[in-house]
Design a protein around this motif. Structure first.
Motif, PDB file in Angstrom:
ATOM      1  N   PHE A  87      27.152  40.631   3.078  1.00  0.00           N
ATOM      2  CA  PHE A  87      27.048  42.008   3.585  1.00  0.00           C
ATOM      3  C   PHE A  87      28.061  42.916   2.898  1.00  0.00           C
ATOM      4  O   PHE A  87      27.724  44.001   2.422  1.00  0.00           O
ATOM      5  N   ARG A  88      29.290  42.450   2.836  1.00  0.00           N
ATOM      6  CA  ARG A  88      30.345  43.263   2.206  1.00  0.00           C
ATOM      7  C   ARG A  88      29.998  43.560   0.747  1.00  0.00           C
ATOM      8  O   ARG A  88      30.128  44.687   0.282  1.00  0.00           O
ATOM      9  N   GLU A  89      29.527  42.560   0.030  1.00  0.00           N
ATOM     10  CA  GLU A  89      29.168  42.735  -1.370  1.00  0.00           C
ATOM     11  C   GLU A  89      28.016  43.720  -1.509  1.00  0.00           C
ATOM     12  O   GLU A  89      27.996  44.560  -2.419  1.00  0.00           O
ATOM     13  N   PHE A  90      27.035  43.616  -0.603  1.00  0.00           N
ATOM     14  CA  PHE A  90      25.901  44.544  -0.613  1.00  0.00           C
ATOM     15  C   PHE A  90      26.379  45.978  -0.416  1.00  0.00           C
ATOM     16  O   PHE A  90      25.997  46.878  -1.171  1.00  0.00           O
ATOM     17  N   VAL A  91      27.236  46.181   0.566  1.00  0.00           N
ATOM     18  CA  VAL A  91      27.743  47.527   0.846  1.00  0.00           C
ATOM     19  C   VAL A  91      28.529  48.059  -0.350  1.00  0.00           C
ATOM     20  O   VAL A  91      28.339  49.212  -0.764  1.00  0.00           O
ATOM     21  N   GLU A 129      28.504  60.692   6.015  1.00  0.00           N
ATOM     22  CA  GLU A 129      29.329  59.535   6.375  1.00  0.00           C
ATOM     23  C   GLU A 129      28.932  58.992   7.742  1.00  0.00           C
ATOM     24  O   GLU A 129      28.841  57.777   7.934  1.00  0.00           O
ATOM     25  N   ASP A 130      28.685  59.896   8.700  1.00  0.00           N
ATOM     26  CA  ASP A 130      28.239  59.467  10.033  1.00  0.00           C
ATOM     27  C   ASP A 130      26.900  58.742   9.948  1.00  0.00           C
ATOM     28  O   ASP A 130      26.693  57.708  10.592  1.00  0.00           O
ATOM     29  N   LEU A 131      26.001  59.293   9.157  1.00  0.00           N
ATOM     30  CA  LEU A 131      24.688  58.677   8.978  1.00  0.00           C
ATOM     31  C   LEU A 131      24.822  57.285   8.369  1.00  0.00           C
ATOM     32  O   LEU A 131      24.226  56.324   8.854  1.00  0.00           O
ATOM     33  N   MET A 132      25.634  57.177   7.324  1.00  0.00           N
ATOM     34  CA  MET A 132      25.849  55.874   6.678  1.00  0.00           C
ATOM     35  C   MET A 132      26.454  54.862   7.649  1.00  0.00           C
ATOM     36  O   MET A 132      26.017  53.721   7.714  1.00  0.00           O
ATOM     37  N   GLN A 133      27.458  55.283   8.408  1.00  0.00           N
ATOM     38  CA  GLN A 133      28.098  54.371   9.355  1.00  0.00           C
ATOM     39  C   GLN A 133      27.089  53.880  10.388  1.00  0.00           C
ATOM     40  O   GLN A 133      27.027  52.689  10.691  1.00  0.00           O
ATOM     41  N   SER A 134      26.302  54.787  10.913  1.00  0.00           N
ATOM     42  CA  SER A 134      25.293  54.425  11.906  1.00  0.00           C
ATOM     43  C   SER A 134      24.283  53.425  11.337  1.00  0.00           C
ATOM     44  O   SER A 134      23.938  52.432  11.980  1.00  0.00           O
ATOM     45  N   LEU A 150      24.657  51.441   8.619  1.00  0.00           N
ATOM     46  CA  LEU A 150      25.265  50.164   8.251  1.00  0.00           C
ATOM     47  C   LEU A 150      25.541  49.284   9.466  1.00  0.00           C
ATOM     48  O   LEU A 150      25.490  48.053   9.364  1.00  0.00           O
ATOM     49  N   LEU A 151      25.786  49.893  10.614  1.00  0.00           N
ATOM     50  CA  LEU A 151      25.918  49.099  11.844  1.00  0.00           C
ATOM     51  C   LEU A 151      24.605  48.392  12.164  1.00  0.00           C
ATOM     52  O   LEU A 151      24.594  47.217  12.547  1.00  0.00           O
ATOM     53  N   LYS A 152      23.500  49.102  12.011  1.00  0.00           N
ATOM     54  CA  LYS A 152      22.187  48.491  12.252  1.00  0.00           C
ATOM     55  C   LYS A 152      21.907  47.386  11.236  1.00  0.00           C
ATOM     56  O   LYS A 152      21.402  46.321  11.588  1.00  0.00           O
ATOM     57  N   VAL A 153      22.229  47.661   9.989  1.00  0.00           N
ATOM     58  CA  VAL A 153      21.995  46.674   8.934  1.00  0.00           C
ATOM     59  C   VAL A 153      22.816  45.412   9.204  1.00  0.00           C
ATOM     60  O   VAL A 153      22.302  44.298   9.091  1.00  0.00           O
ATOM     61  N   ALA A 154      24.066  45.588   9.595  1.00  0.00           N
ATOM     62  CA  ALA A 154      24.919  44.429   9.886  1.00  0.00           C
ATOM     63  C   ALA A 154      24.323  43.594  11.015  1.00  0.00           C
ATOM     64  O   ALA A 154      24.336  42.362  10.952  1.00  0.00           O
ATOM     65  N   GLY A 155      23.775  44.246  12.016  1.00  0.00           N
ATOM     66  CA  GLY A 155      23.174  43.526  13.135  1.00  0.00           C
ATOM     67  C   GLY A 155      21.963  42.704  12.750  1.00  0.00           C
ATOM     68  O   GLY A 155      21.651  41.698  13.386  1.00  0.00           O
ATOM     69  N   HIS A 156      21.271  43.128  11.707  1.00  0.00           N
ATOM     70  CA  HIS A 156      20.064  42.426  11.259  1.00  0.00           C
ATOM     71  C   HIS A 156      20.295  41.636   9.978  1.00  0.00           C
ATOM     72  O   HIS A 156      19.349  41.125   9.379  1.00  0.00           O
ATOM     73  N   TRP A 157      21.534  41.545   9.526  1.00  0.00           N
ATOM     74  CA  TRP A 157      21.838  40.969   8.226  1.00  0.00           C
ATOM     75  C   TRP A 157      21.253  39.574   7.997  1.00  0.00           C
ATOM     76  O   TRP A 157      20.620  39.342   6.952  1.00  0.00           O
ATOM     77  N   PRO A 158      21.431  38.612   8.901  1.00  0.00           N
ATOM     78  CA  PRO A 158      20.886  37.274   8.619  1.00  0.00           C
ATOM     79  C   PRO A 158      19.374  37.289   8.366  1.00  0.00           C
ATOM     80  O   PRO A 158      18.882  36.631   7.445  1.00  0.00           O
ATOM     81  N   ARG A 159      18.640  38.077   9.140  1.00  0.00           N
ATOM     82  CA  ARG A 159      17.184  38.161   8.959  1.00  0.00           C
ATOM     83  C   ARG A 159      16.846  38.853   7.633  1.00  0.00           C
ATOM     84  O   ARG A 159      15.927  38.458   6.925  1.00  0.00           O
ATOM     85  N   THR A 161      15.200  41.510   1.951  1.00  0.00           N
ATOM     86  CA  THR A 161      14.865  42.935   1.973  1.00  0.00           C
ATOM     87  C   THR A 161      15.996  43.858   2.426  1.00  0.00           C
ATOM     88  O   THR A 161      15.730  44.902   3.021  1.00  0.00           O
ATOM     89  N   PRO A 162      17.258  43.555   2.170  1.00  0.00           N
ATOM     90  CA  PRO A 162      18.307  44.435   2.688  1.00  0.00           C
ATOM     91  C   PRO A 162      18.245  45.856   2.118  1.00  0.00           C
ATOM     92  O   PRO A 162      18.471  46.823   2.837  1.00  0.00           O
ATOM     93  N   GLU A 163      17.924  45.993   0.861  1.00  0.00           N
ATOM     94  CA  GLU A 163      17.861  47.325   0.238  1.00  0.00           C
ATOM     95  C   GLU A 163      16.763  48.180   0.877  1.00  0.00           C
ATOM     96  O   GLU A 163      16.994  49.317   1.272  1.00  0.00           O
ATOM     97  N   ALA A 164      15.572  47.630   0.972  1.00  0.00           N
ATOM     98  CA  ALA A 164      14.447  48.381   1.548  1.00  0.00           C
ATOM     99  C   ALA A 164      14.709  48.730   3.007  1.00  0.00           C
ATOM    100  O   ALA A 164      14.453  49.854   3.449  1.00  0.00           O
ATOM    101  N   TYR A 165      15.218  47.775   3.759  1.00  0.00           N
ATOM    102  CA  TYR A 165      15.506  48.023   5.171  1.00  0.00           C
ATOM    103  C   TYR A 165      16.562  49.118   5.324  1.00  0.00           C
ATOM    104  O   TYR A 165      16.434  50.010   6.161  1.00  0.00           O
ATOM    105  N   THR A 166      17.584  49.069   4.508  1.00  0.00           N
ATOM    106  CA  THR A 166      18.669  50.048   4.600  1.00  0.00           C
ATOM    107  C   THR A 166      18.158  51.440   4.268  1.00  0.00           C
ATOM    108  O   THR A 166      18.470  52.409   4.968  1.00  0.00           O
ATOM    109  N   ARG A 167      17.368  51.565   3.219  1.00  0.00           N
ATOM    110  CA  ARG A 167      16.800  52.875   2.869  1.00  0.00           C
ATOM    111  C   ARG A 167      15.930  53.419   3.986  1.00  0.00           C
ATOM    112  O   ARG A 167      16.000  54.590   4.339  1.00  0.00           O
TER     113      ARG A 167
END
Length: 170
Positions: free
Chosen positions: A7-11, A33-38, A40-49, A55-61
């Motif tokens: 996750f850290r490397e992806f970010v 910055e607020d949008l990104m933080q919000s 990235l919190l969601k992405v972190a919660g779903h990171w293992p899946r 699909t981390p890039e597509a999901y994050t976008r």
């Protein structure tokens, strides 16, 4: 194995590109910055899946666009200022064009702005944009057409730029 492996490397790898998109959507560095933080919190919660499915890039976008549109629907936030800076500053033509374009982008609907950012700043195809926005390719084409038309109306001095952009896409 840590559930956040990678996750850290992806970010770190994607932070600048995602932040640029967030800024283009919101028009304000602090809101971006607020949008990104919000997001990235969601992405972190779903990171293992996301890692399992690759699909981390597509999901994050997609999360970035959806969160931005959701914020616009609530519209309880202050609108970012798109006013040009005070007089007295020397600007070259490219800087003035960016200011005018930024002001015009803030006057598009959230969906139109998202389409413009994804198609022309992120350089995604119509199909990729449709997947992120959860709509048809025809809707992307229509939204792009309407958004570029609106930008031509809002910033006629940039119409040459929009024509070049459309021709390059064909």
């Amino acid at each position: 194995m840590d559930r956040y492996d990678g996750f850290r490397e992806f970010v770190l790898a994607r932070q600048q590109a995602l932040m640029r998109s967030a800024y283009l959507l919101t028009g304000d560095a602090h809101l971006a910055e607020d949008l990104m933080q919000s997001v990235l919190l969601k992405v972190a919660g779903h990171w293992p899946r996301l890692i399992r499915h690759g699909t981390p890039e597509a999901y994050t976008r997609k999360a970035l666009i959806n969160q931005y549109i959701s914020w616009q629907r609530r519209k309880q936030r202050e609108s970012p200022s798109a006013d040009p800076p005070e007089r007295g500053h020397a600007h070259d033509d490219a800087t003035i064009d960016r200011i005018v374009l930024h002001k015009a982008l803030t006057r598009l609907t959230p969906r139109q702005r998202a389409v413009i950012v994804l198609r022309f700043y992120e350089d995604l195809s119509e199909r990729e944009t449709a997947e992120i926005l959860g709509c048809s390719v025809g809707t992307v084409k229509s939204q792009t057409h309407h958004a570029l038309g609106r930008l031509r109306t809002l910033a006629p001095e940039l119409s040459e730029l929009f024509t070049e952009t459309e021709e390059a896409r064909r």
